[in-house]
Scaffold this motif. Structure first.
Motif, PDB file in Angstrom:
ATOM      1  N   UNK A  34       0.841  -1.196   0.000  1.00 20.36           N
ATOM      2  CA  UNK A  34       0.000   0.000   0.000  1.00 20.36           C
ATOM      3  C   UNK A  34       0.877   1.247   0.000  1.00 20.36           C
ATOM      4  N   UNK A  35       1.924   1.237   0.818  1.00 22.77           N
ATOM      5  CA  UNK A  35       2.826   2.388   0.901  1.00 22.77           C
ATOM      6  C   UNK A  35       3.507   2.638  -0.439  1.00 22.77           C
ATOM      7  N   UNK A  36       3.881   1.567  -1.123  1.00 18.83           N
ATOM      8  CA  UNK A  36       4.529   1.726  -2.426  1.00 18.83           C
ATOM      9  C   UNK A  36       3.585   2.370  -3.428  1.00 18.83           C
ATOM     10  N   UNK A  37       2.318   1.947  -3.408  1.00 19.96           N
ATOM     11  CA  UNK A  37       1.342   2.548  -4.322  1.00 19.96           C
ATOM     12  C   UNK A  37       1.137   4.022  -3.992  1.00 19.96           C
ATOM     13  N   UNK A  38       1.024   4.347  -2.711  1.00 24.31           N
ATOM     14  CA  UNK A  38       0.840   5.752  -2.320  1.00 24.31           C
ATOM     15  C   UNK A  38       2.053   6.578  -2.757  1.00 24.31           C
ATOM     16  N   UNK A  39       3.232   6.002  -2.649  1.00 23.41           N
ATOM     17  CA  UNK A  39       4.446   6.677  -3.119  1.00 23.41           C
ATOM     18  C   UNK A  39       4.351   6.971  -4.614  1.00 23.41           C
ATOM     19  N   UNK A  40       3.858   6.002  -5.393  1.00 26.68           N
ATOM     20  CA  UNK A  40       3.673   6.208  -6.831  1.00 26.68           C
ATOM     21  C   UNK A  40       2.634   7.297  -7.107  1.00 26.68           C
ATOM     22  N   UNK A  41       1.560   7.316  -6.306  1.00 28.40           N
ATOM     23  CA  UNK A  41       0.533   8.344  -6.475  1.00 28.40           C
ATOM     24  C   UNK A  41       1.119   9.729  -6.182  1.00 28.40           C
ATOM     25  N   UNK A  42       1.873   9.829  -5.097  1.00 30.00           N
ATOM     26  CA  UNK A  42       2.465  11.114  -4.719  1.00 30.00           C
ATOM     27  C   UNK A  42       3.386  11.639  -5.822  1.00 30.00           C
ATOM     28  N   UNK A  44       2.983  10.806  -8.959  1.00 39.67           N
ATOM     29  CA  UNK A  44       2.203  10.743 -10.202  1.00 39.67           C
ATOM     30  C   UNK A  44       2.855   9.826 -11.236  1.00 39.67           C
ATOM     31  N   UNK A  45       3.182   8.630 -10.791  1.00 40.61           N
ATOM     32  CA  UNK A  45       3.871   7.668 -11.639  1.00 40.61           C
ATOM     33  C   UNK A  45       2.996   6.504 -12.089  1.00 40.61           C
ATOM     34  N   UNK A  46       1.741   6.465 -11.680  1.00 43.27           N
ATOM     35  CA  UNK A  46       0.867   5.404 -12.147  1.00 43.27           C
ATOM     36  C   UNK A  46       0.542   5.620 -13.627  1.00 43.27           C
ATOM     37  N   UNK A  47       0.376   4.523 -14.354  1.00 45.82           N
ATOM     38  CA  UNK A  47       0.103   4.624 -15.782  1.00 45.82           C
ATOM     39  C   UNK A  47      -1.395   4.833 -16.002  1.00 45.82           C
ATOM     40  N   UNK A  76      -9.246   8.688 -16.527  1.00 47.14           N
ATOM     41  CA  UNK A  76      -8.714   8.386 -15.187  1.00 47.14           C
ATOM     42  C   UNK A  76      -7.316   8.962 -14.988  1.00 47.14           C
ATOM     43  N   UNK A  77      -7.278  10.100 -14.364  1.00 47.67           N
ATOM     44  CA  UNK A  77      -6.027  10.727 -13.940  1.00 47.67           C
ATOM     45  C   UNK A  77      -5.804  10.397 -12.471  1.00 47.67           C
ATOM     46  N   UNK A  78      -4.639  10.750 -11.959  1.00 52.02           N
ATOM     47  CA  UNK A  78      -4.369  10.529 -10.538  1.00 52.02           C
ATOM     48  C   UNK A  78      -5.394  11.256  -9.668  1.00 52.02           C
ATOM     49  N   UNK A  79      -5.610  12.531  -9.973  1.00 50.67           N
ATOM     50  CA  UNK A  79      -6.542  13.314  -9.152  1.00 50.67           C
ATOM     51  C   UNK A  79      -7.971  12.781  -9.264  1.00 50.67           C
ATOM     52  N   UNK A  80      -8.339  12.337 -10.456  1.00 51.56           N
ATOM     53  CA  UNK A  80      -9.701  11.836 -10.645  1.00 51.56           C
ATOM     54  C   UNK A  80      -9.923  10.543  -9.862  1.00 51.56           C
ATOM     55  N   UNK A  81      -8.997   9.606  -9.974  1.00 49.75           N
ATOM     56  CA  UNK A  81      -9.162   8.320  -9.296  1.00 49.75           C
ATOM     57  C   UNK A  81      -9.131   8.462  -7.782  1.00 49.75           C
ATOM     58  N   UNK A  82      -8.309   9.401  -7.255  1.00 55.38           N
ATOM     59  CA  UNK A  82      -8.096   9.511  -5.807  1.00 55.38           C
ATOM     60  C   UNK A  82      -8.423  10.926  -5.316  1.00 55.38           C
ATOM     61  N   UNK A  83      -9.679  11.292  -5.008  1.00 53.34           N
ATOM     62  CA  UNK A  83     -10.896  10.524  -5.100  1.00 53.34           C
ATOM     63  C   UNK A  83     -11.993  11.408  -5.660  1.00 53.34           C
ATOM     64  N   UNK A 101     -12.100  11.200   9.784  1.00 52.29           N
ATOM     65  CA  UNK A 101     -11.784  12.092   8.677  1.00 52.29           C
ATOM     66  C   UNK A 101     -13.040  12.489   7.900  1.00 52.29           C
ATOM     67  N   UNK A 102     -14.160  12.563   8.602  1.00 52.24           N
ATOM     68  CA  UNK A 102     -15.450  12.871   7.972  1.00 52.24           C
ATOM     69  C   UNK A 102     -15.441  14.182   7.205  1.00 52.24           C
ATOM     70  N   UNK A 103     -14.689  15.158   7.696  1.00 52.58           N
ATOM     71  CA  UNK A 103     -14.708  16.493   7.097  1.00 52.58           C
ATOM     72  C   UNK A 103     -13.677  16.656   5.978  1.00 52.58           C
ATOM     73  N   UNK A 104     -12.873  15.631   5.741  1.00 50.01           N
ATOM     74  CA  UNK A 104     -11.828  15.739   4.723  1.00 50.01           C
ATOM     75  C   UNK A 104     -12.423  15.500   3.343  1.00 50.01           C
ATOM     76  N   UNK A 105     -12.253  16.464   2.448  1.00 56.29           N
ATOM     77  CA  UNK A 105     -12.802  16.371   1.097  1.00 56.29           C
ATOM     78  C   UNK A 105     -12.246  15.170   0.344  1.00 56.29           C
ATOM     79  N   UNK A 106     -13.016  14.655  -0.618  1.00 55.31           N
ATOM     80  CA  UNK A 106     -12.531  13.539  -1.435  1.00 55.31           C
ATOM     81  C   UNK A 106     -11.565  14.016  -2.517  1.00 55.31           C
ATOM     82  N   UNK A 107     -10.500  14.645  -2.083  1.00 56.30           N
ATOM     83  CA  UNK A 107      -9.446  15.094  -2.989  1.00 56.30           C
ATOM     84  C   UNK A 107      -8.110  14.650  -2.405  1.00 56.30           C
ATOM     85  N   UNK A 108      -7.233  14.168  -3.265  1.00 57.78           N
ATOM     86  CA  UNK A 108      -5.950  13.664  -2.777  1.00 57.78           C
ATOM     87  C   UNK A 108      -5.182  14.752  -2.035  1.00 57.78           C
ATOM     88  N   UNK A 109      -5.209  15.967  -2.542  1.00 55.16           N
ATOM     89  CA  UNK A 109      -4.481  17.058  -1.890  1.00 55.16           C
ATOM     90  C   UNK A 109      -5.025  17.334  -0.497  1.00 55.16           C
TER      91      UNK A 109
END
Length: 201
Positions: A34-42, A44-47, A76-83, A101-109
């Motif tokens: 999971x950490x490796x995938x999050x690293x790729x998301x951060x 922006x290396x996912x295909x 499907x971009x990084x920002x679109x997929x997450x979330x 985290x109820x108040x946290x928007x569904x945006x990766x940033x």
């Protein structure tokens, strides 16, 4: 000169300045895949399709560019997929309350900013927040790939159950000091007191 694998590694690797968000991804309690995938998301290396679009018109003349396979409403971009995708945002809405985290928007940033604001905390709750975010991102990416490569689909509530079960099993294997806050946390995840390790740290 004495040989060591450490000196060889240091001579081969490319070093860069450590980024401040590394601490919310890599920590002893993380789930490595999971950490490796999050690293790729951060990074922006996912295909994703937004990456493919940057390859240029010549290379994509014969490509059948698809919309997001989760919501069918956008590429499907990084920002679109997450979330920002309606489907993945729904999944996020089903699990985020479990870690407050109820108040946290569904945006990766927004999610990263929340985690960064709490990165210095060493509480069990702060670790669980990071684990949940990683599990959610990983499960969304798995679902996207299952639809793309296997034509298999699952509804949001099924994905949320997978995420919460994954985090719960991870918690059952972690070592925590049996204090009041940890007992409340374990109770919220329906984990019995006898799972707590007396030697936890």
């Amino acid at each position: 000169m004495e040989f060591s694998s450490f000196s060889v590694w240091n001579s081969l690797r490319i070093t860069q300045q450590e980024v401040d968000w590394a601490v919310v991804i890599w920590f002893p309690q993380c789930i490595p895949k999971h950490a490796f995938l999050v690293w790729l998301i951060m990074r922006k290396k996912l295909l994703t399709q937004d990456k493919i679009l940057k390859w240029g018109l010549e290379r994509r003349k014969n490509m059948n560019m698809m919309c997001c396979l989760l919501c069918y409403a956008d590429i499907d971009s990084h920002d679109h997929l997450f979330f920002e995708c309606k489907f993945s945002a729904h999944v996020w809405s089903l699990v985020r309350s479990k870690v407050g985290m109820d108040t946290v928007d569904p945006k990766w940033s927004s999610i990263v900013n929340w985690l960064m604001s709490r990165r210095r905390l060493k509480t069990a709750a702060s670790f669980v927040e990071r684990i949940l975010v990683g599990a959610t991102a990983y499960t969304i990416w798995q679902e996207r790939n299952a639809r793309l490569f296997k034509n298999q689909t699952r509804p949001p509530d099924s994905l949320s159950e997978v995420i919460l079960t994954t985090v719960r099993y991870k918690l059952m294997g972690m070592k925590f000091k049996p204090c009041a806050s940890v007992r409340r946390l374990m109770g919220a995840w329906e984990i019995p007191d006898d799972v707590l390790k007396n030697d936890g740290g």
